[in-house]
Design an enzyme around this catalytic site. Structure first.
Site, PDB file in Angstrom:
ATOM      1  N   GLU A  51       0.795  -1.225   0.000  1.00 23.35           N
ATOM      2  CA  GLU A  51       0.000   0.000   0.000  1.00 23.35           C
ATOM      3  C   GLU A  51       0.833   1.285   0.000  1.00 23.35           C
ATOM      4  O   GLU A  51       1.787   1.423   0.775  1.00 23.35           O
ATOM      5  CB  GLU A  51      -0.916   0.003   1.219  1.00 23.35           C
ATOM      6  N   LYS A  53       0.668   4.797   1.140  1.00 25.28           N
ATOM      7  CA  LYS A  53      -0.126   5.412   2.203  1.00 25.28           C
ATOM      8  C   LYS A  53       0.695   6.522   2.849  1.00 25.28           C
ATOM      9  O   LYS A  53       1.714   6.252   3.483  1.00 25.28           O
ATOM     10  CB  LYS A  53      -0.487   4.321   3.226  1.00 25.28           C
ATOM     11  N   LYS A 113      -8.113   2.623  -2.890  1.00 25.97           N
ATOM     12  CA  LYS A 113      -8.604   2.444  -1.532  1.00 25.97           C
ATOM     13  C   LYS A 113      -9.113   3.777  -1.011  1.00 25.97           C
ATOM     14  O   LYS A 113      -8.366   4.746  -0.894  1.00 25.97           O
ATOM     15  CB  LYS A 113      -7.491   1.897  -0.631  1.00 25.97           C
ATOM     16  N   GLU A 162     -14.640  -5.297   1.923  1.00 24.19           N
ATOM     17  CA  GLU A 162     -14.038  -5.385   3.253  1.00 24.19           C
ATOM     18  C   GLU A 162     -15.094  -5.607   4.328  1.00 24.19           C
ATOM     19  O   GLU A 162     -16.133  -4.961   4.344  1.00 24.19           O
ATOM     20  CB  GLU A 162     -13.282  -4.093   3.539  1.00 24.19           C
ATOM     21  N   ASN A 183     -10.730  -7.041   7.537  1.00 25.28           N
ATOM     22  CA  ASN A 183      -9.940  -5.989   8.181  1.00 25.28           C
ATOM     23  C   ASN A 183      -9.752  -6.339   9.652  1.00 25.28           C
ATOM     24  O   ASN A 183     -10.735  -6.505  10.389  1.00 25.28           O
ATOM     25  CB  ASN A 183     -10.651  -4.642   8.042  1.00 25.28           C
ATOM     26  N   GLU A 213      -6.215  -8.005   6.022  1.00 30.52           N
ATOM     27  CA  GLU A 213      -5.832  -6.596   6.001  1.00 30.52           C
ATOM     28  C   GLU A 213      -5.520  -6.098   7.416  1.00 30.52           C
ATOM     29  O   GLU A 213      -6.200  -6.458   8.370  1.00 30.52           O
ATOM     30  CB  GLU A 213      -6.970  -5.729   5.450  1.00 30.52           C
ATOM     31  N   SER A 214      -4.520  -5.249   7.523  1.00 23.35           N
ATOM     32  CA  SER A 214      -4.178  -4.479   8.732  1.00 23.35           C
ATOM     33  C   SER A 214      -3.402  -5.287   9.770  1.00 23.35           C
ATOM     34  O   SER A 214      -3.745  -6.432  10.084  1.00 23.35           O
ATOM     35  CB  SER A 214      -5.424  -3.880   9.392  1.00 23.35           C
TER      36      SER A 214
END
Length: 260
Positions: A51, A53, A113, A162, A183, A213-214
């Site tokens: 990503e 970001k 995103k 998500e 997530n 994710e995350s």
């Protein structure tokens, strides 16, 4: 809904209104061929979505001398299977320009995103070079999610839907989601539990690819997720903050190969 998320969605609503008023005329990548995320994941078996970001509401700026183009090229050299580009401007300091700029540099699949709830945002994603978009089940009604999924497919993009809870998962599946992202961060409380994705995975049909994710930071964590049956991971903060993103990503990719 927590105050941060509520402010983001309110500001995003104004942004959507402004876009509709001025129209969408800059479409340099509109004619790209359709992209099928599910097919791509089935072919690749497992991918790392790296990503781009710049910042987050919780952690502020993530990298000095942030350069989205440099970062994207580092990810490509490091073995990323796709690149996620955050385009939300007010809280994550992202930009559609980042997306378009990265599109000129790579043929890797690109994810827009953002907090998407209107078809015009899907059109923006296609116009600026995305191949697939993020749709967040928790901020959409089932009807809205169904309609956005249909429109996404209609214009040749794919969607990563998500979820965080079993209720959001049920909504996503009944709305027709073909790829699910779990997530590990609860958007309502902003709490992070890197093991949360393992709890929801057994509830998802085997024919649906799933992305974690995350909160994913290490090669071993990536390897464990692949072994558990995930089709990929989305990694942002740990890569952006790395002093050598390409090298960090390569270590993750090499660990995957060692575990094959």
């Amino acid at each position: 809904m927590n105050q941060v998320l509520n402010r983001i969605l309110l500001d995003k609503s104004y942004e959507v209104i402004k876009r509709k008023q001025r129209g969408l005329y800059f479409k340099p990548f509109w004619d790209r061929p359709p992209f099928y995320l599910k097919t791509y994941l089935e072919k690749e078996k497992f991918i790392i979505i790296a990503e781009v970001k710049r910042a987050s509401p919780l952690k502020g700026s993530l990298r000095e001398n942030f350069n989205p183009l440099w970062l994207a090229k580092a990810y490509e050299r490091g073995g990323a299977g796709a690149i996620s580009v955050i385009t939300e401007e007010n809280y994550f300091y992202g930009s559609l320009e980042y997306l378009a700029g990265i599109r000129t540099l790579t043929n890797l699949p690109l994810l827009r995103k953002d907090f998407i709830f209107d078809p015009i945002q899907i059109e923006e994603a296609k116009a600026y070079g995305a191949d697939f978009i993020l749709l967040i089940s928790g901020i959409l009604s089932k009807k809205d999610l169904e309609e956005l999924l249909k429109y996404t497919k209609k214009i040749g993009l794919s969607a990563l839907v998500e979820v965080h809870t079993s209720e959001e998962l049920e909504k996503a599946l009944s709305a027709g989601a073909e790829v699910i992202g779990i997530n590990n961060r609860n958007l309502q409380t902003l709490e992070l539990n890197s093991q949360h994705c393992y709890k929801l995975l057994p509830l998802i049909p085997k024919n649906i690819p799933v992305i974690a994710e995350s909160g994913i930071n290490t090669p071993q964590e990536v390897k464990d997720l692949k072994k558990a049956g995930f089709s990929g991971v989305l990694i942002g903060t740990s890569l952006v903050r790395s002093s050598a993103p390409e090298k960090t990503l390569k270590k993750m990719v090499e660990e995957l190969k060692n575990g094959a």
